[in-house]
Design a protein around this motif. Structure first.
Motif, PDB file in Angstrom:
ATOM      1  N   UNK A   1     -63.069  45.733 -29.601  1.00 46.70           N
ATOM      2  CA  UNK A   1     -64.125  45.425 -28.629  1.00 46.70           C
ATOM      3  C   UNK A   1     -63.498  45.277 -27.249  1.00 46.70           C
ATOM      4  N   UNK A   2     -63.890  46.163 -26.340  1.00 49.16           N
ATOM      5  CA  UNK A   2     -63.246  46.230 -25.027  1.00 49.16           C
ATOM      6  C   UNK A   2     -63.390  44.946 -24.238  1.00 49.16           C
ATOM      7  N   UNK A   3     -64.552  44.309 -24.328  1.00 47.60           N
ATOM      8  CA  UNK A   3     -64.751  43.103 -23.524  1.00 47.60           C
ATOM      9  C   UNK A   3     -63.833  41.990 -24.005  1.00 47.60           C
ATOM     10  N   UNK A   4     -63.629  41.906 -25.324  1.00 50.17           N
ATOM     11  CA  UNK A   4     -62.668  40.925 -25.846  1.00 50.17           C
ATOM     12  C   UNK A   4     -61.266  41.248 -25.359  1.00 50.17           C
ATOM     13  N   UNK A   5     -60.969  42.550 -25.350  1.00 48.61           N
ATOM     14  CA  UNK A   5     -59.630  42.978 -24.923  1.00 48.61           C
ATOM     15  C   UNK A   5     -59.366  42.579 -23.484  1.00 48.61           C
ATOM     16  N   UNK A   6     -60.362  42.728 -22.619  1.00 42.37           N
ATOM     17  CA  UNK A   6     -60.176  42.393 -21.204  1.00 42.37           C
ATOM     18  C   UNK A   6     -59.770  40.949 -21.015  1.00 42.37           C
ATOM     19  N   UNK A   7     -60.403  40.054 -21.786  1.00 46.57           N
ATOM     20  CA  UNK A   7     -60.066  38.635 -21.679  1.00 46.57           C
ATOM     21  C   UNK A   7     -58.615  38.412 -22.076  1.00 46.57           C
ATOM     22  N   UNK A   8     -58.238  39.014 -23.209  1.00 48.67           N
ATOM     23  CA  UNK A   8     -56.874  38.787 -23.703  1.00 48.67           C
ATOM     24  C   UNK A   8     -55.836  39.409 -22.789  1.00 48.67           C
ATOM     25  N   UNK A   9     -56.147  40.563 -22.228  1.00 45.61           N
ATOM     26  CA  UNK A   9     -55.193  41.205 -21.315  1.00 45.61           C
ATOM     27  C   UNK A   9     -54.995  40.332 -20.091  1.00 45.61           C
ATOM     28  N   UNK A  10     -56.055  39.781 -19.586  1.00 47.06           N
ATOM     29  CA  UNK A  10     -55.927  38.894 -18.429  1.00 47.06           C
ATOM     30  C   UNK A  10     -55.083  37.672 -18.789  1.00 47.06           C
ATOM     31  N   UNK A  11     -55.342  37.121 -19.979  1.00 45.80           N
ATOM     32  CA  UNK A  11     -54.551  35.971 -20.435  1.00 45.80           C
ATOM     33  C   UNK A  11     -53.077  36.339 -20.515  1.00 45.80           C
ATOM     34  N   UNK A  12     -52.803  37.503 -21.087  1.00 41.21           N
ATOM     35  CA  UNK A  12     -51.403  37.929 -21.233  1.00 41.21           C
ATOM     36  C   UNK A  12     -50.754  38.089 -19.872  1.00 41.21           C
ATOM     37  N   UNK A  13     -51.490  38.656 -18.920  1.00 41.40           N
ATOM     38  CA  UNK A  13     -50.930  38.876 -17.585  1.00 41.40           C
ATOM     39  C   UNK A  13     -50.583  37.553 -16.929  1.00 41.40           C
ATOM     40  N   UNK A  14     -51.487  36.590 -17.042  1.00 38.84           N
ATOM     41  CA  UNK A  14     -51.237  35.297 -16.421  1.00 38.84           C
ATOM     42  C   UNK A  14     -50.060  34.609 -17.112  1.00 38.84           C
ATOM     43  N   UNK A  15     -49.990  34.711 -18.434  1.00 41.40           N
ATOM     44  CA  UNK A  15     -48.870  34.086 -19.157  1.00 41.40           C
ATOM     45  C   UNK A  15     -47.543  34.677 -18.703  1.00 41.40           C
ATOM     46  N   UNK A  16     -47.515  36.000 -18.535  1.00 36.52           N
ATOM     47  CA  UNK A  16     -46.267  36.653 -18.109  1.00 36.52           C
ATOM     48  C   UNK A  16     -45.868  36.181 -16.720  1.00 36.52           C
ATOM     49  N   UNK A  17     -46.845  36.049 -15.830  1.00 33.02           N
ATOM     50  CA  UNK A  17     -46.514  35.613 -14.473  1.00 33.02           C
ATOM     51  C   UNK A  17     -46.096  34.159 -14.461  1.00 33.02           C
ATOM     52  N   UNK A  18     -46.706  33.326 -15.293  1.00 29.93           N
ATOM     53  CA  UNK A  18     -46.326  31.912 -15.349  1.00 29.93           C
ATOM     54  C   UNK A  18     -44.874  31.772 -15.777  1.00 29.93           C
ATOM     55  N   UNK A  19     -44.486  32.577 -16.746  1.00 28.44           N
ATOM     56  CA  UNK A  19     -43.080  32.543 -17.212  1.00 28.44           C
ATOM     57  C   UNK A  19     -42.157  32.944 -16.074  1.00 28.44           C
ATOM     58  N   UNK A  20     -42.512  34.058 -15.401  1.00 28.34           N
ATOM     59  CA  UNK A  20     -41.663  34.533 -14.297  1.00 28.34           C
ATOM     60  C   UNK A  20     -41.582  33.503 -13.189  1.00 28.34           C
ATOM     61  N   UNK A  21     -42.676  32.807 -12.912  1.00 29.48           N
ATOM     62  CA  UNK A  21     -42.680  31.778 -11.879  1.00 29.48           C
ATOM     63  C   UNK A  21     -41.730  30.648 -12.258  1.00 29.48           C
ATOM     64  N   UNK A  22     -41.756  30.267 -13.551  1.00 32.91           N
ATOM     65  CA  UNK A  22     -40.919  29.146 -13.978  1.00 32.91           C
ATOM     66  C   UNK A  22     -39.449  29.527 -14.083  1.00 32.91           C
ATOM     67  N   UNK A  23     -39.170  30.703 -14.668  1.00 34.48           N
ATOM     68  CA  UNK A  23     -37.784  31.067 -14.973  1.00 34.48           C
ATOM     69  C   UNK A  23     -37.215  32.153 -14.081  1.00 34.48           C
ATOM     70  N   UNK A  24     -38.022  32.685 -13.173  1.00 34.44           N
ATOM     71  CA  UNK A  24     -37.556  33.719 -12.234  1.00 34.44           C
ATOM     72  C   UNK A  24     -36.915  34.907 -12.944  1.00 34.44           C
ATOM     73  N   UNK A  25     -37.449  35.255 -14.091  1.00 34.56           N
ATOM     74  CA  UNK A  25     -37.022  36.485 -14.753  1.00 34.56           C
ATOM     75  C   UNK A  25     -38.172  36.971 -15.635  1.00 34.56           C
ATOM     76  N   UNK A  26     -38.164  38.245 -16.014  1.00 34.47           N
ATOM     77  CA  UNK A  26     -39.315  38.750 -16.788  1.00 34.47           C
ATOM     78  C   UNK A  26     -39.385  38.073 -18.165  1.00 34.47           C
ATOM     79  N   UNK A  27     -40.613  37.894 -18.640  1.00 31.22           N
ATOM     80  CA  UNK A  27     -40.821  37.214 -19.922  1.00 31.22           C
ATOM     81  C   UNK A  27     -40.373  38.131 -21.054  1.00 31.22           C
ATOM     82  N   UNK A  28     -39.554  37.647 -21.977  1.00 31.10           N
ATOM     83  CA  UNK A  28     -39.156  38.485 -23.107  1.00 31.10           C
ATOM     84  C   UNK A  28     -40.389  38.953 -23.871  1.00 31.10           C
ATOM     85  N   UNK A  29     -40.352  40.181 -24.348  1.00 28.82           N
ATOM     86  CA  UNK A  29     -41.535  40.813 -24.934  1.00 28.82           C
ATOM     87  C   UNK A  29     -42.067  40.023 -26.124  1.00 28.82           C
ATOM     88  N   UNK A  30     -41.152  39.610 -26.999  1.00 27.38           N
ATOM     89  CA  UNK A  30     -41.635  38.917 -28.194  1.00 27.38           C
ATOM     90  C   UNK A  30     -42.305  37.597 -27.826  1.00 27.38           C
TER      91      UNK A  30
END
Lengths: 204, 250
Positions: free
Chosen positions: B79-108
């Motif tokens: 379901x695309x609309x569900x996917x959009x929510x999760x993709x946004x969540x993933x994007x924010x999580x990745x940026x939060x990690x980078x903000x805290x640790x100043x490096x890209x978030x490990x994939x796993x």
């Protein structure tokens, strides 16, 4: 002890003909002691947008990291880079969020907007924007910079002449300020390329 | 008889199943398929576009592939609309990690963090699970190129090749047969196109029905996520002899 003068800084951005230049000094100090002579005050947000922060170095670093966070998300969602005008509004909003406990920084934003029109602006530590058509300055050497830029600035300078003007204005101003100096770092940005140059001035 | 255990996600059935989660997976089984293949020098993601209509406003945005951060991308099925929510969540999580640790978030870690979010919807809140499966493709300095598959239950695992969406079992068995460990990125593209063409329901395979993206390292050592343009996809289809022109079908 003045918080804005704790680390020392000098920043200037100038508009040329379809180009802009943004320059900073390289000193990082703790009051009278010099800690580093290669401190980066100007950061690239994207190929056509540069962002310099003067003032307290720790706030400058944190503010920069927060803006990278916001810009990255913007890029992912909008699938394009942020326009300089939009970015300036974002910086202003973020600074005002901390109205009663501010970041002790003064940003200088310089970028190429639509149709490659150069855009520069500065703001105070709580986000009051100051758009200018010619030049903007910030930092402990700002008073000298105002004077130097006012007298050296000409409209529609080509990139090479703009570089000379910005460099001379920066070096002569930081020489009169004990808290900034140790060389200069100049970026001259045209629609096609970004030229980064290090200046050697009075190394003190 | 098991109908009385359907309606709430937070209840196990007597057989120990979570029906809502299984029904979510059913929803994904009807969606356009996506295949991911891990190769030595990159990860290939390919998706089948289910919604193709002349009336659709073609824009540069993709339907199946999304960039999460500079070093991670994902393909979706469900379901695309569900996917959009999760993709946004993933994007924010990745940026939060980078903000805290100043490096890209490990994939796993990124996959795990998103799966933790998905798991929450199977255990509390009384909300239905997300009807999306993901294929995450990325690179980090610890483990190099990686491919992960996650489903509505919040389970995930690393794969060398995986398929989600319609006909995913057929695709998965085909991948099992043809995948070789030392596959190169180009061979992976070829394999992905071949498997997708065999498992797709539609009769003709054109670049309009496909999305192809790759995650690889540029010569300067940076990770790049690139979506192939429709023209290059057409060229690849011809090159690998996979395209089935619409005129041939009867």
């Amino acid at each position: 002890m003045q918080i804005f003068e704790y680390n020392g800084s000098a920043l200037v951005a100038m508009v040329g003909k379809n180009c802009f230049a943004i320059a900073s000094d390289r000193r990082l100090g703790v009051q009278l002691q010099t800690i580093a002579t290669d401190f980066q005050r100007i950061s690239k947000i994207h190929d056509r947008l540069f962002f310099g922060l003067s003032g307290l170095a720790t706030d400058a670093q944190t503010l920069y990291q927060r803006l990278v966070f916001r810009h990255k998300l913007y890029q992912l969602r909008e699938e394009r880079d942020m326009k300089p005008e939009t970015f300036a509004n974002l910086v202003s909003a973020i600074l005002y969020e901390k109205r009663f406990g501010p970041y002790f920084c003064q940003p200088v934003i310089a970028g190429l907007g639509d149709e490659d029109k150069p855009f520069i602006c500065t703001m105070d530590s709580i986000g009051a924007k100051e758009l200018a058509k010619d030049f903007v300055v910030a930092g402990t050497a700002s008073e000298s910079l105002y004077g130097a830029c006012e007298s050296m600035f000409k409209e529609d300078m080509e990139p090479e002449e703009l570089f000379e003007t910005v460099s001379q204005a920066l070096l002569s101003s930081v020489d009169r300020d004990c808290l900034s100096g140790w060389g200069g770092h100049v970026y001259v940005v045209t629609p096609t390329e970004v030229k980064e140059r290090i200046l050697k001035g009075r190394m003190d | 008889m098991s109908r009385r255990y359907d309606s709430r996600t937070t209840i196990f059935s007597p057989e120990g199943r979570l029906y809502q989660v299984e029904y979510a997976m059913e929803a994904i089984g009807n969606a356009g398929s996506a295949i991911g293949i891990l190769s030595k020098d990159g990860v290939v993601l390919i998706g089948e576009k289910k919604v193709t209509s002349k009336l659709l406003q073609t824009s540069t945005s993709t339907e199946k592939m999304y960039k999460i951060d500079d070093h991670v991308a994902c393909a979706v099925a469900g379901i695309m609309s569900d996917a959009n929510i999760l993709i946004n969540t993933a994007r924010v999580q990745a940026q939060r990690y980078t903000y805290a640790y100043q490096e890209p978030m490990p994939v796993e870690q990124l996959v795990q963090s998103l799966c933790d979010t998905k798991q929450g919807y199977t255990q509390f809140g009384g909300l239905r699970p997300f009807g999306v499966s993901f294929l995450f493709a990325g690179w980090d300095k610890n483990y190099g190129f990686q491919l992960y598959m996650s489903d509505p239950s919040g389970n995930y695992s690393g794969w060398k090749a995986a398929a989600i969406g319609a006909n995913n079992q057929a695709a998965q068995s085909m991948l099992k047969q043809d995948y070789k460990d030392e596959i190169t990125r180009e061979e992976a593209v070829q394999l992905a196109l071949k498997v997708l063409s065999k498992t797709m329901d539609s009769t003709s395979l054109t670049s309009e029905k496909l999305e192809l993206a790759e995650v690889f390292l540029t010569p300067s050592g940076n990770v790049k996520y690139q979506v192939c343009s429709p023209d290059s996809v057409s060229k690849l289809l011809l090159k690998f002899g996979v395209t089935q022109p619409a005129a041939e079908t009867s």
